[in-house]
Design an enzyme around this catalytic site. Structure first.
Site, PDB file in Angstrom:
ATOM      1  CD  GLN A  94       6.273  -0.095 -12.154  1.00  0.00           C
ATOM      2  OE1 GLN A  94       6.925   0.133 -11.137  1.00  0.00           O
ATOM      3  NE2 GLN A  94       4.949  -0.039 -12.181  1.00  0.00           N
ATOM      4  CG  HIS A 110       1.828  -3.024  -6.927  1.00  0.00           C
ATOM      5  ND1 HIS A 110       1.511  -3.387  -5.636  1.00  0.00           N
ATOM      6  CD2 HIS A 110       2.361  -4.142  -7.493  1.00  0.00           C
ATOM      7  CE1 HIS A 110       1.819  -4.667  -5.448  1.00  0.00           C
ATOM      8  NE2 HIS A 110       2.344  -5.137  -6.555  1.00  0.00           N
ATOM      9  N   GLY A 146      -9.164   1.130 -13.187  1.00  0.00           N
ATOM     10  CA  GLY A 146      -9.084   2.472 -13.732  1.00  0.00           C
ATOM     11  C   GLY A 146     -10.402   3.046 -14.208  1.00  0.00           C
TER      12      GLY A 146
END
Length: 332
Positions: A86, A108, A134
């Site tokens: 990320q 998160h 998911g």
């Protein structure tokens, strides 16, 4: 007690007219993007062009763009790629397009809490974290229900950040079940602690150690597998469905007495001290720094440990025994 938000607290219309970019198309990315689309919102999936996920998202009927294009177009950007990716992706492909008034979302809090991503003060930073994988998020949405989720607000530049986050939660069905208020700090630290001490770390080490104890004492590996790993699911399912009291009520009195008296010897004062030590490493950032450096070095320790566990005798005997279980084959 936690504050819990429901359908009555969320207004999906606040996101109408805004474009939502879902960065990533893994388990959560797939579920969240498809559910938001089905809720009537304008969704684009940001991916690496030409990858397998790109083709899958297009096949699923999603609008797809490069990460840069999606970030440029979007008003609300939800980061759903792995934690370790990320920071780099955000700084190189998203940050240049984070203009005033945009919303940056997460499921998160790792990168925000530990400072790997530091958004400008003129954007909202929010988190909606479904408490399920998911596929279950998606299935419950399609059934007209939802899974519980967490909501946290790190920055509220617009003074509407909570409204935006709850609307997003409604768009994936979570307000049907309930959305618990938390903080990025609390979600991140408790999530990592649970993974390391209980769900992933403590559980697997307990199973391996108990298996090794029985085998080293001369018991057959197959019998040891059944008693230390296979039957664990039966117990976890009972706790999952009704709590620990319901589990104790379901097992034999012999199992309950033995478990209650001997279990306290296994999780003893030394074990609890290690739990505190692990929590401190999470709280002060030592674990986060270690994980970042491990990735920068090419994951040598991670890969070695993964290989070591893959070669453990419990994996060999387990593969043989699972071949005897037709219900497992039916799930594949």
């Amino acid at each position: 007690m936690a504050t819990i938000y429901y359908e009555k607290d969320a207004d999906l219309k606040i996101l109408k007219g805004k474009k939502i970019a879902i960065i990533g198309y893994g388990s959560q990315g797939m579920a969240q993007s498809q559910s938001l689309k089905d809720s009537g919102l304008d969704v684009v999936v940001g991916l690496r062009k030409g990858g397998a996920s790109w083709e899958q998202a297009k096949k699923d009927g999603m609008k797809v763009a490069t990460i840069e294009e999606a970030a440029q177009q979007a008003d609300y950007i939800q980061m759903l790629i792995p934690d370790e990716l990320q920071g780099k992706v955000y700084h190189e492909q998203i940050e240049p397009y984070m203009k005033k008034g945009k919303i940056l979302g997460f499921s998160h809090g790792f990168n925000i809490h530990y400072g790997m991503i530091k958004p400008g003060k003129d954007i909202d930073v929010v988190m909606i974290a479904p408490k399920s994988p998911g596929h279950l998020v998606r299935r419950m949405y399609q059934q007209g229900a939802g899974v519980p989720a967490l909501v946290a607000i790190q920055q509220d530049a617009s003074k509407k950040a909570l409204q935006y986050a709850l609307a997003y939660a409604a768009g994936i069905g979570c307000t049907r079940a309930g959305v618990l208020a938390t903080t990025f700090k609390e979600e991140t630290e408790t999530d990592l602690f649970g993974e390391q001490v209980d769900l992933c770390g403590g559980c697997t080490e307990m199973v391996k150690a108990s298996f090794e104890t029985l085998v080293n004492a001369g018991y057959q590996p197959e019998i040891a597998y059944f008693e230390t790993l296979h039957e664990l699911k039966l117990i976890v399912d009972l706790m999952y469905e009704g709590g620990m009291a319901a589990m104790w009520d379901s097992v034999s009195d012999t199992a309950q007495y033995g478990g209650m008296t001997r279990g306290r010897r296994i999780i003893n004062e030394q074990s609890r001290m290690e739990m505190w030590r692990t929590l401190e490493e999470i709280q002060d950032g030592r674990f986060a720094r270690e994980w970042v450096l491990e990735n920068m070095a090419g994951r040598p320790h991670f890969n070695a440990l993964t290989q070591q566990d893959a070669e453990h005798p419990i994996e060999i005997v387990g593969k043989e025994l699972r071949s005897m279980m037709p219900w497992l084959k039916q799930k594949k």
